[in-house]
Design an enzyme around this catalytic site. Structure first.
Site, PDB file in Angstrom:
ATOM      1  N   LYS A  24       0.824  -1.227   0.000  1.00  0.00           N
ATOM      2  CA  LYS A  24       0.000   0.000   0.000  1.00  0.00           C
ATOM      3  C   LYS A  24       0.851   1.268   0.000  1.00  0.00           C
ATOM      4  CE  LYS A  24      -2.227  -0.816   3.853  1.00  0.00           C
ATOM      5  NZ  LYS A  24      -1.684  -2.135   4.207  1.00  0.00           N
ATOM      6  N   ASN A  34      -3.595   6.679   5.603  1.00  0.00           N
ATOM      7  CA  ASN A  34      -2.966   5.794   6.572  1.00  0.00           C
ATOM      8  C   ASN A  34      -1.470   6.047   6.693  1.00  0.00           C
ATOM      9  OD1 ASN A  34      -3.331   3.551   8.439  1.00  0.00           O
ATOM     10  ND2 ASN A  34      -2.191   2.302   6.988  1.00  0.00           N
ATOM     11  N   HIS A  37      -3.788  -8.988  10.569  1.00  0.00           N
ATOM     12  CA  HIS A  37      -4.643  -8.364  11.592  1.00  0.00           C
ATOM     13  C   HIS A  37      -5.762  -9.290  12.071  1.00  0.00           C
ATOM     14  CE1 HIS A  37      -2.561  -4.621  10.935  1.00  0.00           C
ATOM     15  NE2 HIS A  37      -2.930  -4.583   9.664  1.00  0.00           N
TER      16      HIS A  37
END
Length: 450
Positions: free
Chosen positions: A118, A141, A188
């Site tokens: 990302k 982010n 996660h």
């Protein structure tokens, strides 16, 4: 979104929480922030009070939550916090900083998500758009929270946002003009509870897109392919392995782009000109090519921008060579798939530093690759025992506990031609503030070697 005189609670005083609180105050809201940390460790507390923002520290009070018109939750705050669960059941509106900022952001948005790649792809797309002369902002982010980008945005601005699964959990209307899903692999799981829930959060990047928008997907990632069935947007694909009828792909030694199905592929650049190590970075460039062409950037501008692009800090970042041994910092490799991609970037002779805070990961899946390319695994952090157990008998393992000892062990054992690689496959929060802090400590220790 009308905020003037609204009672708004911001939960969590991380970077995006602070930005949201100040943004809300600037819009005339009556802002309270709630953080479970004690007041003594919240450095910003006096400043927030001076700015007229109320602060609740040390715990979350249910009454505080119930007295609001709107709750803005920081990405680091789990959705199952008891107070949030109770007010959600009462019908309270709960959004994240991404949703809040995007509602006010002017211009077009490119949003990029994925388990890995990302940050590199977001940064690269930003550089390409800047090189084309378009007013461009980069954040989300990484770097700048979305609410801090609002003031600088105009109708001509392109905002390139990295967006995480945590941020996407709380979107209600977020609709990027161009959305990219680079890959979806287990990550996660300690937060989302299951891979299915994690993947569903990633998919929300396209939930509110329409037929006038674009969705860019990885043609070689099975879980990413499934997103195609859940969108109304126009789909573009990228692949490093085969020709794509609509999107970007590698053909021979070149990257090509096909603007529409049945159209003639246009050459963009030679693969050899990509300045980043690793096959995964070829995929990142292909995704960026799709985004840039869909934004109207010509191939020559894309080629020049990619050619001049430097590796992002903490992503397969070359630190130094000492005694014929090369040291690389990939502290951003916070999950197993990212570590696999990092290891695959080198032919062999690797001394791999693994460990940190476990995210309910399966380290055993790395076994065949580590057996082939890694000389020594050096473990650190609270996940060390689990890693050692799951990789027992696969590769030589040394327990270091700390980063200082890990670097020293790697330095002792590596010989000319070897590579020392920090690619931890874990979060950093057991021993460090974040992955950036972990990477900086690694680099400082490496630079101090003699």
């Amino acid at each position: 979104m009308e905020l003037k005189n609204k009672r708004v609670l911001v939960v969590g005083l991380g970077k995006s929480g602070l930005a949201a609180a100040r943004f809300l105050k600037s819009k005339g809201a009556k802002v309270t922030v709630s953080d479970a940390r004690p007041a003594t460790v919240i450095a910003e507390l006096p400043t927030l009070l001076d700015e007229g923002i109320s602060v609740e520290a040390g715990s979350h009070g249910l009454l505080t939550f119930r007295r609001q018109d709107l709750i803005v939750v920081s990405p680091g705050v789990p959705a199952d916090v008891p107070e949030l669960k109770q007010v959600r059941a009462m019908g309270m509106r709960i959004i994240g900083e991404l949703e809040l900022g995007a509602a006010f952001l002017q211009g077009e948005v490119v949003a990029i998500t994925g388990s890995n790649g990302k940050t590199t792809t977001t940064t690269l797309v930003g550089e390409i758009l800047k090189a084309s002369g378009r007013p461009t902002l980069v954040g989300g982010n990484i770097g700048t929270p979305v609410t801090e980008m609002v003031a600088a945005s105009t109708k001509e601005t392109w905002s390139v946002l990295e967006v995480s699964s945590f941020q996407l959990e709380t979107v209600e209307t977020f609709k990027p003009k161009i959305a990219l899903v680079l890959n979806i692999t287990p990550d996660h799981l300690d937060r989302h509870g299951s891979f299915e829930a994690y993947a569903a959060a990633k998919t929300r990047i396209t939930e509110f897109q329409t037929a006038d928008d674009f969705l860019v997907l990885n043609a070689e990632d099975v879980n990413t392919q499934l997103v195609a069935a859940k969108t109304k947007a126009q789909i573009y694909w990228f692949s490093a392995k085969r020709q794509i009828r609509q999107g970007a792909f590698v053909h021979g030694e070149s990257i090509l782009f096909t603007a529409k199905e049945g159209g003639k592929p246009e050459p963009v650049m030679p693969v050899a000109e990509i300045p980043l190590a690793g096959a995964h970075n070829v995929e990142n460039v292909l995704a960026a090519v799709c985004a840039a062409r869909l934004a109207g950037v010509d191939a020559e501008t894309i080629r020049a921008a990619v050619r001049g692009f430097k590796a992002v800090e903490h992503r397969l970042e070359f630190v130094r060579e000492l005694g014929g041994v090369r040291y690389f910092n990939d502290s951003k490799a916070t999950n197993v798939d990212a570590t696999v991609k990092a290891v695959e970037s080198f032919a062999g002779g690797i001394h791999l530093i693994l460990g940190g805070k476990d995210k309910d990961s399966n380290y055993a899946v790395m076994g065949p690759l580590l057996r082939e390319r890694v000389k020594t695994v050096i473990t650190i952090g609270s996940a060390a025992e689990k890693i050692e157990r799951e990789l027992a008998g696969v590769v030589k393992i040394e327990a270091a506990e700390t980063m200082q000892r890990a670097v020293a062990l790697a330095h002792e054992q590596a010989s000319a031609g070897d590579t020392v690689l920090l690619a931890p496959a874990c979060a950093s929060f057991d021993q460090f503030e974040n992955y950036e802090h972990r990477g900086r400590v690694f680099k400082e220790l490496v630079m101090a070697l003699r």
